[in-house]
Design an enzyme around this catalytic site. Structure first.
Site, PDB file in Angstrom:
ATOM      1  N   ARG A  33       0.863  -1.178   0.000  1.00 59.52           N
ATOM      2  CA  ARG A  33       0.000   0.000   0.000  1.00 59.52           C
ATOM      3  C   ARG A  33       0.902   1.233   0.000  1.00 59.52           C
ATOM      4  NH1 ARG A  33      -3.480  -2.808  -1.460  1.00 59.52           N
ATOM      5  NH2 ARG A  33      -5.546  -3.132  -0.562  1.00 59.52           N
ATOM      6  N   HIS A  71      -1.422   0.745  -9.467  1.00 62.91           N
ATOM      7  CA  HIS A  71      -2.091  -0.199  -8.547  1.00 62.91           C
ATOM      8  C   HIS A  71      -2.785  -1.334  -9.321  1.00 62.91           C
ATOM      9  CE1 HIS A  71      -4.066  -0.539  -4.316  1.00 62.91           C
ATOM     10  NE2 HIS A  71      -3.847  -1.727  -4.855  1.00 62.91           N
ATOM     11  N   GLU A  81      -4.085   7.948  -4.417  1.00 66.27           N
ATOM     12  CA  GLU A  81      -4.372   7.275  -5.691  1.00 66.27           C
ATOM     13  C   GLU A  81      -5.678   7.787  -6.276  1.00 66.27           C
ATOM     14  OE1 GLU A  81      -4.072   3.041  -5.072  1.00 66.27           O
ATOM     15  OE2 GLU A  81      -1.951   3.189  -4.603  1.00 66.27           O
TER      16      GLU A  81
HETATM   17  C1  GLV Z   1      -5.270  -4.888  -3.923  1.00 69.33           C
HETATM   18  O1  GLV Z   1      -4.580  -3.949  -3.736  1.00 69.33           O
HETATM   19  C2  GLV Z   1      -5.646  -5.821  -2.914  1.00 69.33           C
HETATM   20  O2  GLV Z   1      -5.490  -5.543  -1.715  1.00 69.33           O
HETATM   21  O3  GLV Z   1      -6.145  -6.887  -3.275  1.00 69.33           O
END
Ligand code: GLV
Length: 335
Positions: free
Chosen positions: A242, A290, A271
């Protein structure tokens, strides 16, 4: 035969069809069909009588949202991470929260390794170089040298499912594997010859540091100026966890002053990241929007799990991927 009405579900984004069709078959479902996500206010307008929300990482699911959905019983999130959800508040209100672990482990690890290879071997820079017409000298011994991945040392920060899957790939590249985790991973040590080290060492010894911790209060800015300054000048940082786990300002400083060799990140503190984020000017950084779990196959499986968790909950079962398990013993009426 008396037909009972279907449970009302709000789906905050158009899910891949495998999960979406299951939801549409089994529930009285409404779907946000636009590509741009709903604002909080738009979301609130749609959930006043729903019993379930199918959410994703871009939705802020908190007490304010719960207030707008008095009948809400379950939030089924399409992601393994759930830092966008106030789980403590959900638990306090007896609202179940589920996620989609396991199905995305290998795909996310593939992407972490793709980023690692890309930054070490300058894949993106090389691609741009050729396309921009800069390739005017055919071959030169010292041209665009990267760093070896094979035989190098990797440090895995957070040896959960994804960290372990990255370590398996590292083993295939004949890398030495160090890991840091609050709990030991004996099978990782046995099968991959990985060595558990302390938090300092996992930054200071490796040639590549790959981060795989969930975002929590304890892990916010875990990778800060101090940790980056422990890294070798020749080392690379990879982040597919993250954004807020890494202090972006400290990362910028480390990259611009060549305190580390490079970084590759799939996630940002904000984001989408603003296009004027100074990080985006740096050549020793590879970025992605992401998408580490975004393969066709995996996104189908994730959407299916979103549906399965909902279906099982409304059948009166414990959903397979319940996050706030403490609710199980609370004798909460779940139908
Ligand atoms: C994506 O970022 C997830 O946590 O699956």
């Amino acid at each position: 035969m008396i037909k009972t009405p279907k449970h009302k579900v709000y789906v905050t984004r158009e899910l891949p069809d495998r999960g979406l069709s299951l939801i549409l078959e089994n529930f009285d479902a409404e779907v946000w069909r636009e590509y741009i996500p709903p604002t909080k206010d738009q979301l609130k307008e749609h959930i006043s009588d729903v019993e379930a929300i199918a959410s994703n990482v871009a939705d802020k699911v908190d007490g304010d949202l719960f207030d707008a959905a008095p009948k809400l019983r379950i939030v089924s999130q399409m992601a393994v991470g759930f830092d966008n959800i106030d789980v403590a508040e959900a638990t306090r209100r007896g609202i179940y929260v589920t996620n989609t672990p396991e199905v995305l482990t290998e795909t996310t690890a593939d992407y972490a390794f793709a980023l690692l290879l890309a930054v070490a071997r300058r894949v993106v820079e090389a691609d741009n170089y050729v396309r921009q017409g800069k390739w005017t000298v055919g071959w030169h011994p010292s041209f665009m040298q990267g760093r070896d991945v094979n035989g190098a040392t990797i440090g895995i920060v957070g040896a959960g499912r994804i960290g372990y899957a990255v370590a398996k790939r590292a083993k295939g590249f004949n890398m030495k594997i160090l890991y840091y985790d609050v709990a030991p991973r004996p099978e990782m040590e046995r099968e991959l010859n990985a060595k558990r080290v302390d938090l300092k060492t996992v930054f200071s010894e490796p040639d590549f540091v790959s981060v795989h911790v969930p975002l929590m209060i304890e892990t916010r800015h875990l990778v800060n100026e101090e940790k980056l300054s422990l890294m070798k000048k020749t080392a690379y940082l990879i982040n597919t966890s993250r954004g807020p786990v890494v202090d972006e300002k400290a990362l910028f400083d480390a990259l611009v002053h060549h305190k580390i060799a490079g970084a590759a990140i799939d996630v940002f503190e904000q984001e989408p990241t603003p296009s004027d984020n100074p990080l985006l000017k740096l050549e020793n950084l590879v970025v992605a929007p992401h998408i580490a779990s975004s393969s066709y196959e995996t996104r189908q499986k994730m959407s299916e799990l979103v549906a399965i968790n909902l279906i099982s909950y409304f059948k009166g079962e414990i959903p397979p991927n319940l996050v706030n398990k403490e609710l199980i013993n609370k004798n909460i009426k779940i139908i």
